[in-house]
Write an enzyme that holds these catalytic residues in place. Structure first.
Site, PDB file in Angstrom:
ATOM      1  N   GLY A   9       0.846  -1.369  -0.089  1.00 41.51           N
ATOM      2  CA  GLY A   9      -0.055  -0.018   0.097  1.00 41.51           C
ATOM      3  C   GLY A   9       0.879   1.139  -0.044  1.00 41.51           C
ATOM      4  N   GLN A  13      -2.043   7.716   0.877  1.00 44.41           N
ATOM      5  CA  GLN A  13      -1.644   9.069   1.579  1.00 44.41           C
ATOM      6  C   GLN A  13      -0.221   9.057   2.437  1.00 44.41           C
ATOM      7  OE1 GLN A  13      -4.230  10.564   4.708  1.00 44.41           O
ATOM      8  NE2 GLN A  13      -3.790  12.724   4.497  1.00 44.41           N
ATOM      9  N   ASP A  35       2.177  -1.645  -4.579  1.00 45.42           N
ATOM     10  CA  ASP A  35       0.874  -1.239  -4.349  1.00 45.42           C
ATOM     11  C   ASP A  35       0.037  -2.005  -5.658  1.00 45.42           C
ATOM     12  OD1 ASP A  35      -0.340   1.593  -2.866  1.00 45.42           O
ATOM     13  OD2 ASP A  35      -1.623   0.680  -4.452  1.00 45.42           O
ATOM     14  N   ILE A  36      -1.263  -1.905  -5.719  1.00 43.92           N
ATOM     15  CA  ILE A  36      -2.124  -2.322  -6.661  1.00 43.92           C
ATOM     16  C   ILE A  36      -1.925  -1.570  -7.867  1.00 43.92           C
ATOM     17  CG2 ILE A  36      -4.174  -1.404  -5.964  1.00 43.92           C
ATOM     18  CD1 ILE A  36      -4.764  -4.564  -6.494  1.00 43.92           C
ATOM     19  N   ASP A  50      -1.386  -7.242  -5.331  1.00 43.48           N
ATOM     20  CA  ASP A  50      -2.590  -7.181  -4.812  1.00 43.48           C
ATOM     21  C   ASP A  50      -2.469  -7.888  -3.257  1.00 43.48           C
ATOM     22  OD1 ASP A  50      -5.168  -7.889  -3.990  1.00 43.48           O
ATOM     23  OD2 ASP A  50      -5.765  -8.714  -5.579  1.00 43.48           O
ATOM     24  N   TYR A 140     -14.798  -0.183   8.459  1.00 41.96           N
ATOM     25  CA  TYR A 140     -13.553   0.194   8.406  1.00 41.96           C
ATOM     26  C   TYR A 140     -13.089   0.090   9.827  1.00 41.96           C
ATOM     27  CZ  TYR A 140      -9.444   3.464   8.509  1.00 41.96           C
ATOM     28  OH  TYR A 140      -8.118   4.152   8.713  1.00 41.96           O
ATOM     29  N   LYS A 144     -10.538  -2.659  11.731  1.00 48.04           N
ATOM     30  CA  LYS A 144      -9.300  -2.168  12.371  1.00 48.04           C
ATOM     31  C   LYS A 144      -9.301  -2.617  13.602  1.00 48.04           C
ATOM     32  CE  LYS A 144      -7.053  -0.123   9.312  1.00 48.04           C
ATOM     33  NZ  LYS A 144      -5.687  -0.741   8.605  1.00 48.04           N
TER      34      LYS A 144
HETATM   35  C1  AKB Z   1     -10.591   8.162   7.923  1.00 46.66           C
HETATM   36  O1  AKB Z   1     -10.827   9.276   7.945  1.00 46.66           O
HETATM   37  O2  AKB Z   1     -11.354   7.021   7.533  1.00 46.66           O
HETATM   38  C2  AKB Z   1      -8.945   8.007   8.239  1.00 46.66           C
HETATM   39  C3  AKB Z   1      -8.802   7.680   9.551  1.00 46.66           C
HETATM   40  C4  AKB Z   1      -9.377   8.486  10.634  1.00 46.66           C
HETATM   41  O3  AKB Z   1      -8.480   6.455   9.742  1.00 46.66           O
HETATM   42  N1  AKB Z   1      -8.447   9.221   7.875  1.00 46.66           N
END
Ligand code: AKB
Length: 309
Positions: A9, A13, A35-36, A50, A140, A144
């Protein structure tokens, strides 16, 4: 032992900036990027990978005698809500598969970024403790938080040295974030400089924890170089720097660009931001590996405007 690094990756950013710092610190010959997609700029050996392709990663580990991995590939909070199944596959399944591979290949150290997205409506919003209740509202955040649990599990069960930070929203001039809820805090600078106008997708008073890119890179390398025996957190370290609202950020930019105008038009990301916290207790990171941020809102804005202008 000399570090032989693979970054997964690398074009994201944080990856874009971290990779340059890693190449500078450990030498081009010791840093393999992947990266992909093709990178915009080729700064070291680059492989298209990948992150779900275990066999390909295994081959690259063998080919370049990799002993350290930075696993940065992920779909962020906003984009994650558009495709939860794909987000789970990339953020969760690929991570667990990678941890397995790291055990098989006896990888020395692996960096796995977590996020403030693990916090939720039942998490204390102010000075969030390291250990508290977490109820993330996004796929997400769930991925995490689960990844953090797997990190601790692989460490205690297999001795895998996974190290992790819960990144706040990251702001930098070098790269543009894609699909996150804190992206406004980067876009606003580009809007201020190019159009003297920004239409913000969060409400004016939404306070979130943020951090400047220089501090992110320093924190990440500091944690990765800390003696293993000093690390007491094997899920992911809370990390604090600054907290501000869009209106406070706007005011700080206006000091440099007085004609700058802002409007607020909250979208679906407002609900995500409302479920996150405002400020963080990072005393474990301070104690275990000497963490201390260098930038505040004012110095960050001055530096962003200097570079983007
Ligand atoms: C997002 O906004 O999804 C990310 C984060 C806070 O992990 N920048």
């Amino acid at each position: 032992m000399e570090k032989r690094i693979l970054v997964l990756g690398a074009n994201g950013q944080i990856g874009t900036v971290l990779c340059k710092a890693l190449v500078k610190r450990y030498g081009k010959q010791n840093v393999i990027l992947s990266d992909i997609r093709e990178p915009k700029e080729q700064i070291s050996q680059f492989e298209i990978i990948d992150v779900c392709d275990k066999a390909h990663i295994a081959k690259v580990i063998d080919q370049f005698q990799i002993n350290t991995i930075y696993h940065l590939a992920a779909i962020l909070s906003g984009n994650g809500e558009k495709n939860p199944a794909l987000t789970w596959k990339i953020n969760h399944d690929a991570t667990v598969q990678l941890f397995d591979l790291c055990v098989e290949k006896k990888i020395q150290t692996i960096f796995y970024p977590s996020s403030i997205a693990i916090y939720g409506s039942k998490t204390p919003k102010i000075n969030t403790p390291q250990y508290t209740s977490f109820n993330p509202s996004t796929v997400y955040g769930i991925s995490k938080l689960t990844g953090e649990m797997w990190s601790a599990y692989y460490h205690s069960r297999y001795g895998l040295d996974v190290r992790s930070i819960r990144y706040p929203g990251v702001i930098g001039w070098q790269s543009i974030p894609e699909g996150g809820t804190t992206d406004y805090a980067v876009e606003i600078y580009h809007g201020a400089i190019k159009e003297k106008y920004y239409n913000c997708f969060l409400r004016a008073n939404t306070r979130l924890p943020m951090i400047y890119m220089d501090d992110v890179i320093r924190a990440t390398i500091q944690l990765m170089e800390a003696p293993s025996e000093n690390l007491t957190v094997r899920t992911s370290y809370n990390l604090a720097s600054m907290s501000f609202t869009p209106e406070e950020l706007y005011e700080s930019i206006k000091q440099f660009i007085p004609e700058f105008k802002i409007e607020y038009k909250p979208d679906f990301r407002q609900q995500i931001a409302d479920s996150w916290n405002e400020s963080i207790d990072d005393s474990n990171a301070q104690r275990d590996w000497g963490w201390k941020p260098e930038f505040d809102l004012q110095s960050m804005t001055a530096d962003m405007i200097k570079h983007l202008s």
